[in-house]
Motif scaffolding. Structure first.
Motif, short mmCIF file in Angstrom:
data_model
loop_
_atom_site.label_atom_id
_atom_site.label_comp_id
_atom_site.label_asym_id
_atom_site.label_seq_id
_atom_site.Cartn_x
_atom_site.Cartn_y
_atom_site.Cartn_z
N GLU A 263 59.88 38.25 24.71
CA GLU A 263 60.33 37.73 23.42
C GLU A 263 61.43 36.69 23.62
O GLU A 263 62.59 37.03 23.83
CB GLU A 263 60.86 38.89 22.56
CG GLU A 263 59.84 39.99 22.36
CD GLU A 263 60.34 41.12 21.45
OE1 GLU A 263 61.23 40.86 20.61
OE2 GLU A 263 59.85 42.24 21.60
N PRO A 264 61.07 35.41 23.54
CA PRO A 264 62.09 34.35 23.67
C PRO A 264 63.06 34.42 22.48
O PRO A 264 62.63 34.51 21.34
CB PRO A 264 61.28 33.05 23.62
CG PRO A 264 59.87 33.45 23.93
CD PRO A 264 59.72 34.84 23.39
N PHE A 265 64.36 34.42 22.79
CA PHE A 265 65.36 34.48 21.71
C PHE A 265 66.35 33.34 21.80
O PHE A 265 67.14 33.13 20.89
CB PHE A 265 66.11 35.82 21.74
CG PHE A 265 67.12 35.92 22.86
CD1 PHE A 265 66.71 36.16 24.17
CD2 PHE A 265 68.48 35.76 22.62
CE1 PHE A 265 67.64 36.24 25.21
CE2 PHE A 265 69.42 35.84 23.66
CZ PHE A 265 68.99 36.08 24.96
N PHE A 266 66.34 32.60 22.90
CA PHE A 266 67.37 31.58 23.13
C PHE A 266 66.76 30.44 23.95
O PHE A 266 66.04 30.68 24.91
CB PHE A 266 68.52 32.21 23.93
CG PHE A 266 69.68 31.29 24.18
CD1 PHE A 266 70.73 31.21 23.27
CD2 PHE A 266 69.74 30.51 25.33
CE1 PHE A 266 71.81 30.37 23.50
CE2 PHE A 266 70.81 29.66 25.56
CZ PHE A 266 71.86 29.59 24.64
N LEU A 267 67.08 29.22 23.53
CA LEU A 267 66.67 28.04 24.31
C LEU A 267 67.87 27.13 24.48
O LEU A 267 68.54 26.78 23.50
CB LEU A 267 65.56 27.28 23.58
CG LEU A 267 65.20 25.91 24.17
CD1 LEU A 267 64.52 26.05 25.53
CD2 LEU A 267 64.31 25.11 23.21
N ALA A 268 68.13 26.73 25.72
CA ALA A 268 69.14 25.70 25.96
C ALA A 268 68.43 24.36 26.04
O ALA A 268 67.58 24.16 26.91
CB ALA A 268 69.89 25.97 27.25
N ALA A 269 68.74 23.47 25.10
CA ALA A 269 68.24 22.10 25.16
C ALA A 269 69.39 21.23 25.64
O ALA A 269 70.55 21.52 25.36
CB ALA A 269 67.78 21.65 23.78
N THR A 270 69.07 20.18 26.38
CA THR A 270 70.15 19.39 26.99
C THR A 270 70.12 17.94 26.53
O THR A 270 69.07 17.32 26.45
CB THR A 270 70.07 19.46 28.53
OG1 THR A 270 70.00 20.81 28.94
CG2 THR A 270 71.28 18.80 29.16
N LEU A 271 71.31 17.44 26.23
CA LEU A 271 71.48 16.01 25.98
C LEU A 271 72.28 15.48 27.17
O LEU A 271 73.51 15.58 27.20
CB LEU A 271 72.22 15.81 24.65
CG LEU A 271 72.25 14.40 24.05
CD1 LEU A 271 72.54 14.45 22.56
CD2 LEU A 271 73.25 13.47 24.72
N GLY A 272 71.53 15.00 28.19
CA GLY A 272 72.20 14.50 29.39
C GLY A 272 72.25 15.55 30.49
O GLY A 272 73.33 16.10 30.76
N SER B 178 63.27 32.10 9.94
CA SER B 178 62.61 33.41 9.84
C SER B 178 63.27 34.40 10.79
O SER B 178 63.84 34.00 11.81
CB SER B 178 61.13 33.30 10.23
OG SER B 178 60.52 32.27 9.55
N PRO B 179 63.16 35.68 10.50
CA PRO B 179 63.71 36.68 11.41
C PRO B 179 63.09 36.53 12.81
O PRO B 179 61.88 36.37 12.93
CB PRO B 179 63.28 38.02 10.79
CG PRO B 179 63.05 37.71 9.35
CD PRO B 179 62.54 36.30 9.29
N GLY B 180 63.94 36.54 13.82
CA GLY B 180 63.43 36.41 15.17
C GLY B 180 63.22 34.98 15.61
O GLY B 180 62.63 34.73 16.67
N GLU B 181 63.74 34.02 14.84
CA GLU B 181 63.66 32.61 15.29
C GLU B 181 64.40 32.46 16.61
O GLU B 181 65.30 33.23 16.91
CB GLU B 181 64.28 31.69 14.23
CG GLU B 181 65.76 31.94 14.03
CD GLU B 181 66.46 30.89 13.14
OE1 GLU B 181 65.89 29.82 12.91
OE2 GLU B 181 67.58 31.18 12.68
N VAL B 182 64.02 31.43 17.39
CA VAL B 182 64.68 31.18 18.67
C VAL B 182 65.95 30.36 18.42
O VAL B 182 65.91 29.31 17.79
CB VAL B 182 63.74 30.40 19.62
CG1 VAL B 182 64.44 30.08 20.94
CG2 VAL B 182 62.47 31.21 19.87
N TRP B 183 67.08 30.86 18.92
CA TRP B 183 68.36 30.14 18.80
C TRP B 183 68.31 28.95 19.75
O TRP B 183 68.03 29.11 20.94
CB TRP B 183 69.49 31.07 19.19
CG TRP B 183 70.87 30.49 19.17
CD1 TRP B 183 71.33 29.42 19.89
CD2 TRP B 183 71.98 30.94 18.40
NE1 TRP B 183 72.65 29.19 19.61
CE2 TRP B 183 73.09 30.11 18.71
CE3 TRP B 183 72.18 31.98 17.48
CZ2 TRP B 183 74.35 30.30 18.13
CZ3 TRP B 183 73.43 32.16 16.92
CH2 TRP B 183 74.50 31.33 17.23
N VAL B 184 68.59 27.76 19.25
CA VAL B 184 68.65 26.59 20.12
C VAL B 184 70.09 26.14 20.28
O VAL B 184 70.78 25.83 19.30
CB VAL B 184 67.79 25.42 19.59
CG1 VAL B 184 67.79 24.28 20.62
CG2 VAL B 184 66.37 25.88 19.32
#
Lengths: 503, 503
Positions: free
Chosen positions: A242-251, A276-282
């Motif tokens: 269950e993915p709950f977190f994504l790190a996106a990078t600017l640079g 929605s409940p359970g959305e992935v935090w970015v």
């Protein structure tokens, strides 16, 4: 040390610091001491009686400076910059004098309030969406952390807490709830890319949660795209994770890639709709390149308005925005996400302002309890330079990177650019002598180039590996770096590369 | 701001700081601004053009200082001190000028090496067992963290990692191992007492691990004893839980209690013998009172030699040892416990010194990657005061606490001491008017006393709750606090208490 002694000592220190900056170019960039050098120079224990300031100060030049690698040196082209400025140093000076453990509003209202205000100033300057302002519609706001590592850890803790709150049924009895949470925890996974800074993986280790590094590719300039993310999410789901977190990078650290925010938004919408409940935090890690957002043209180019659908955003003023380490500026769309995860009450911290709910207590937005008065230096920098001064600095140092890359591009006989120029960073390697040179041969030549350049003492570049290719990172963001220094660097690269190709 | 401008600005700032310290007693201790005061005084965004320094500096006295609570004020008797000194301020000044992100040895060898050396100096000064020295037999050593919260978090992460390494069979296949770890995690529990600082609970929340607060009692002076710990451990085992971490405290926040190290050692030996797989990691939180260990008589009284059987020890020089926030000094008995838990490699950080294994890279001993040059101020303080100067300061402020407590004890008609004096802290409440006064009445009177005292503006005390009893904490550790200030405080307490009893 009394007031008079302090005045003399401080003025003499100020003069030494000015002399250090005025003549920094005369020093070798990287310290050349041997490991263990300092233990040989110092006694093995603290003195019994106090020593006069003069003796201590003499040791700075004699014993400490030989062991300093000069991050403010115009020939410092390694990693990312850690740019100071005189107004920022003054901010640290006042901050140290007004020292306190300002965990609550009442412990010094100005420490909390100035932080909220200057982070709003900064958010506006960077073109962040209104949801990241303390005055915005979603009760967001900014907080100063010590580093981007602490910022991503804070965000990940809040994300885990939010995910569990949203996905574990609330009506279970205590034991069933504990079991459900334990089961969830064992399935939850934090996502990043193979180019994401190691601090995201470290945060996952600290949380004891799974971590998945999604491979990114040269054809996408090492950025995360929507389709690649969608495939990774589907793969997780297929494996019961269950993915709950994504790190996106600017640079990104290696190449200053900017992940595709529109693609990410779209891939996530197909996975779990935003809100929605359970959305992935970015979490957007813009530790270094976020500084360039002070320029409107960079806001447009990176599509910064798209981060309004994300949850947190972090950038370090202490990298490329003329502010002393440490000043990592973390913004969140809803401050309650932090507070719900990190608030702990203890009787001794009770006070009318906190209990009345009228004020921000930043201890609830961070890992530590106590905190320094770090907003002061940010305030000094923003006011001393003004928006226009900061833009001019970013544009000037970015242009140095463009210049350097164009010169490199003009010598395909010697060099090959792998990525950039992007945010004053060019990543390149040696051209092969012939088409038939193996990867190992090219790597060995590029490594030799890197070592010889650094061996001059006049500059410092660091390296990375891109798909197995050893590459040199050339960064031009230091405040004291001028065109002449970059020209000298390029000339040294050319001369050295020619020597290597000949040998 | 050029060098000339900086020199003028810096000297003027130094003069303002000296004036601030010389006249700090004239100010009210606690800021009396209303929440939101600063937003009314500042523009809503950063200026477009840079502003002259004079305009910025004027705003410090006009807009910032009214919002400062003065932690260096002689009437600051709240929480614990956050004592600065002039040598420490000079340390921060140099540190800010030499700013870099010194995560690796090569990023500035002096930053790493001075830290190792001054923490060895400090460990010797505090009488810590040899195992906490970098030169000791167990490859231990010290690292400077930002706060005691980060220190306990770091220790707990390392403890979890060590526990899992020792207790999960190594020969399982990957899936079975993951299941075993997930199961273990759900049973592991961190222990502390009801008096342990909230940062331990916060660390457990961050790790997502269970937390158990063991009740401690007035009859034991709120210290953790062997029998109480033994019962708690047995209770955990009976419930199928696995204790892996214990926070023991030398100087609790509420009352400055010192946990019984001999009792703890004995209770743990009966549970899992020290050094056996699955032993409980003991972290000693000496954040405040650890400073007093510079005095040999305190080393003896607290039995500090007993911590040789424990795993980590933390004290904050930034509380009671004349060093600016932040300087939390964390010692570990075996540095590999940190490194194994927190080391992450990324190509861009590769360098010959690190790869050769010859040097310490402190990024592997902490949560963040980058780090400030914090050892400089510690070095300046240890040298400027010398061991004898620090001992004199601790003894003087401790004696002020003894004096205050003896005066309180002489007025049983007005006051009742609940705990102390212990490490310059006395916890007391109002005496009842008659034997029949209820808890609520005594609490209301003590609360009224606390509020009236703080209402004078001339001093600040904080409160706590002990077994439901509202109590005032009177701390006398601030550098500028002299006997006359404590006498004035006592007189104000007496006059106010008499008024309250009359009304």
């Amino acid at each position: 040390m009394d007031s008079k002694g302090f005045r003399e000592a401080a003025i003499s220190s100020i003069d030494e610091i000015i002399n250090y900056y005025d003549n920094i170019g005369d020093r070798d960039v990287v310290s050349t001491v041997e490991p263990g050098y300092l233990r040989k120079l110092l006694p093995s224990e603290a003195p019994e009686a106090g020593e006069p300031w003069g003796d201590i100060q003499r040791d700075i030049e004699a014993k400490i400076l030989p062991g300093i690698t000069h991050w403010q040196h115009p020939g410092f082209h390694a990693f990312f910059p850690c740019a100071t400025s005189y107004p920022s140093i003054l901010g640290e000076l006042y901050s140290s004098a007004l020292s306190g453990a300002c965990f609550n509003w009442i412990c010094s209202p100005a420490v909390t309030e100035l932080e909220t205000i200057v982070l709003d100033w900064l958010a506006k300057l960077l073109g962040l969406p209104e949801c990241f302002l303390s005055t915005g519609p979603t009760r967001g706001g900014g907080v100063i952390q010590g580093s981007a590592s602490e910022a991503v850890l804070t965000a990940m803790v809040a994300a885990r807490d939010k995910y569990l709150r949203e996905t574990v049924p609330a009506d279970l009895d205590e034991e069933a709830r504990e079991d459900a949470i334990a089961h969830k925890r064992s399935r939850m996974v934090a996502l990043a890319t193979t180019m994401t800074h190691s601090s995201t993986k470290k945060a996952a280790i600290i949380l004891g949660t799974r971590f998945k590094a999604v491979p990114v590719h040269a054809k996408d300039s090492y950025a995360l795209t929507g389709p690649v993310l969608a495939a990774a999410l589907a793969d997780c789901r297929a494996r019961g994770l269950e993915p709950f977190f994504l790190a996106a990078t600017l640079g990104t650290t290696d190449t200053c890639a900017v992940d595709d925010f529109a693609g990410i938004t779209s891939a996530l919408a197909d996975f779990v709709p935003a809100g929605s409940p359970g959305e992935v935090w970015v979490h957007v890690d813009a530790a270094y390149a976020g500084a360039a957002l002070v320029c409107p043209e960079v806001q447009t180019a990176t599509g910064i308005n798209l981060v309004s659908g994300f949850h947190s955003f972090d950038m370090n003023m202490h990298k490329w925005l003329l502010t002393n380490f440490d000043a990592s500026c973390l913004f969140v769309r809803d401050r309650n996400w932090f507070i719900q995860a990190l608030s702990i009450n203890q009787a001794v911290y009770s006070n009318a302002a906190t209990d009345g709910g009228l004020v921000t207590d930043y201890r609830e937005w961070q890992i530590p309890l106590g905190r320094r008065f770090r907003s002061l230096k940010i305030w000094f920098v923003l006011r001393s330079y003004g928006a226009s001064g900061l833009q001019a600095y970013i544009r000037r140092t970015t242009q140095l990177g463009e210049d350097f890359a164009s010169w490199v591009r003009d010598r395909p006989d010697l060099f090959e650019i792998l990525t950039g120029p992007s945010f004053a960073l060019t990543v390149f390697r040696m051209a092969g002598r012939t088409e038939d040179d193996t990867l190992e041969q090219r790597n060995a030549m590029t490594k030799a180039l890197c070592e010889k350049i650094n061996g001059t003492g006049k500059m410092w570049v660091t390296s990375t590996l891109l798909d197995g290719k050893f590459a040199i990172r050339m960064m031009t963001g230091v405040r004291l770096t001028e065109k002449e220094h970059v020209e000298l660097a390029f000339k040294t690269f050319v001369d050295t590369a020619e020597d290597i190709l000949k040998s």
